[in-house]
Design a protein around this motif. Structure first.
Motif, PDB file in Angstrom:
ATOM      1  N   ASP A 188       0.857  -1.191   0.000  1.00 28.00           N
ATOM      2  CA  ASP A 188       0.000   0.000   0.000  1.00 28.00           C
ATOM      3  C   ASP A 188       0.895   1.244   0.000  1.00 28.00           C
ATOM      4  O   ASP A 188       1.337   1.715   1.057  1.00 28.00           O
ATOM      5  N   MET A 189       1.174   1.750  -1.188  1.00 29.76           N
ATOM      6  CA  MET A 189       2.086   2.889  -1.314  1.00 29.76           C
ATOM      7  C   MET A 189       1.524   4.146  -0.640  1.00 29.76           C
ATOM      8  O   MET A 189       2.289   5.028  -0.255  1.00 29.76           O
ATOM      9  N   ASN A 190       0.209   4.206  -0.481  1.00 33.52           N
ATOM     10  CA  ASN A 190      -0.394   5.383   0.165  1.00 33.52           C
ATOM     11  C   ASN A 190       0.010   5.513   1.630  1.00 33.52           C
ATOM     12  O   ASN A 190      -0.073   6.599   2.206  1.00 33.52           O
ATOM     13  N   LYS A 191       0.408   4.393   2.213  1.00 34.94           N
ATOM     14  CA  LYS A 191       0.809   4.431   3.636  1.00 34.94           C
ATOM     15  C   LYS A 191       2.244   4.924   3.821  1.00 34.94           C
ATOM     16  O   LYS A 191       2.696   5.126   4.941  1.00 34.94           O
ATOM     17  N   LEU A 192       2.953   5.057   2.729  1.00 37.41           N
ATOM     18  CA  LEU A 192       4.376   5.390   2.819  1.00 37.41           C
ATOM     19  C   LEU A 192       4.561   6.899   2.971  1.00 37.41           C
ATOM     20  O   LEU A 192       4.902   7.609   2.031  1.00 37.41           O
ATOM     21  N   THR A 193       4.377   7.365   4.211  1.00 34.30           N
ATOM     22  CA  THR A 193       4.457   8.800   4.471  1.00 34.30           C
ATOM     23  C   THR A 193       5.858   9.240   4.869  1.00 34.30           C
ATOM     24  O   THR A 193       6.170  10.422   4.890  1.00 34.30           O
ATOM     25  N   ASP A 199      15.913   1.006   3.858  1.00 34.49           N
ATOM     26  CA  ASP A 199      17.323   1.134   3.531  1.00 34.49           C
ATOM     27  C   ASP A 199      17.502   0.953   2.027  1.00 34.49           C
ATOM     28  O   ASP A 199      17.351  -0.153   1.517  1.00 34.49           O
ATOM     29  N   GLY A 200      17.778   2.049   1.355  1.00 31.30           N
ATOM     30  CA  GLY A 200      17.924   2.003  -0.102  1.00 31.30           C
ATOM     31  C   GLY A 200      17.204   3.182  -0.728  1.00 31.30           C
ATOM     32  O   GLY A 200      16.829   4.135  -0.051  1.00 31.30           O
ATOM     33  N   GLU A 201      17.008   3.081  -2.036  1.00 33.91           N
ATOM     34  CA  GLU A 201      16.366   4.195  -2.766  1.00 33.91           C
ATOM     35  C   GLU A 201      14.898   4.346  -2.391  1.00 33.91           C
ATOM     36  O   GLU A 201      14.204   3.348  -2.171  1.00 33.91           O
ATOM     37  N   ASP A 202      14.429   5.575  -2.368  1.00 37.73           N
ATOM     38  CA  ASP A 202      13.027   5.876  -2.031  1.00 37.73           C
ATOM     39  C   ASP A 202      12.089   5.131  -2.999  1.00 37.73           C
ATOM     40  O   ASP A 202      12.075   5.429  -4.209  1.00 37.73           O
ATOM     41  N   PRO A 203      11.328   4.163  -2.479  1.00 40.48           N
ATOM     42  CA  PRO A 203      10.487   3.366  -3.382  1.00 40.48           C
ATOM     43  C   PRO A 203       9.382   4.190  -4.048  1.00 40.48           C
ATOM     44  O   PRO A 203       8.875   3.802  -5.099  1.00 40.48           O
ATOM     45  N   ARG A 204       9.027   5.337  -3.451  1.00 41.46           N
ATOM     46  CA  ARG A 204       7.978   6.172  -4.061  1.00 41.46           C
ATOM     47  C   ARG A 204       8.438   6.711  -5.406  1.00 41.46           C
ATOM     48  O   ARG A 204       7.636   6.987  -6.283  1.00 41.46           O
TER      49      ARG A 204
END
Ligand code: ZN
Length: 236
Positions: A188-193, A199-204
């Motif tokens: 659920d990418m919407n939860k990624l606030t 650890d790593g590149e911003d998945p957004r």
């Protein structure tokens, strides 16, 4: 392969016999229960390698054991006042448990055993590789009497896709992409606030289902090649 079912726990004994006769291959997916960002499930590591093992087994034959979620040396964020979800076990417990499992799997007649770990803490990877070495090399003292030799393929899944740039991140670009491909309903990418515990590149900005598909396909293909090579080396 005309084999219909690869999940060990769903097989009937006659089906198991047929499989072991045709392709004595056992896949054992290993993971963890730990924080994987706010957008992914705690069991991501085991879920990821379980799906990869299912895909590989449908190509090579053999069985996939239920994933082992209990990992060692998992991420802890409690010092930050966060309930991190980590429920892990000590290194010695993990290693002893895995060693027991592999020995019992050998007793069922499997000749190629894949220990694929989706959690790659230093301790977990070293336990997995050490168990493989014990079961392959110190055979007579550890292996049940009369058991034929085995090949054990033990590695974290990212080792099969280093050339694509995947070196094992944590809930970032790569792991998020892989789960977006394998089990999109669990992300659920919407939860990624924020990027807490990532650890790593911003998945957004960097994760995609397409990247996940590419890396999974590469890992599955190379894993199948390793398994087939092991069967040839054993003369199976
Ligand atoms: Zn992970």
């Amino acid at each position: 392969m005309d084999q219909r079912e690869v999940r060990y726990e769903l097989l009937h004994p006659d089906e198991l016999n047929d499989i072991v006769e045709k392709a004595p291959i056992a896949y054992v997916p290993l993971g963890s229960l730990e924080w994987h960002g706010r957008h992914m499930p705690l069991g991501n590591d085991a879920i990821k390698v379980y799906e990869i093992c299912l895909k590989a087994a449908r190509i090579t034959g053999g069985v996939v054991f239920p994933p082992i979620y209990w990992g060692t040396e998992c991420l802890k964020l409690r010092a930050l006042g966060v309930r991190d979800g980590t429920v892990d076990v000590d290194y010695s417990t993990f290693k002893a448990f895995l060693l027991d499992i592999v020995r019992r799997i050998m007793k069922q007649g499997f000749r190629v055993i894949v220990l694929l770990t989706g959690h790659y803490s230093r301790e977990q990877v070293s336990a997995v590789k050490e168990v493989a070495e014990i079961c392959e090399k110190i055979t007579e003292s550890v292996r049940p009497k009369g058991t034929p030799s085995v090949k054990i393929i033990a590695l974290p899944e990212y080792e099969l896709s280093l050339d694509l740039g995947y070196h094992g991140d944590h809930a970032a670009k790569w792991e998020t992409s892989i789960l977006l491909y394998l089990r999109p309903e669990l992300v659920d990418m919407n939860k990624l606030t924020d990027l807490l515990g990532i650890d790593g590149e911003d998945p957004r900005k960097s994760a995609s289902k397409e990247l996940g598909e590419k890396v999974v396909n590469t890992i599955v293909k190379r894993l199948c090649e390793l398994v087939k090579k092991a069967l040839i080396e054993l003369g199976v």
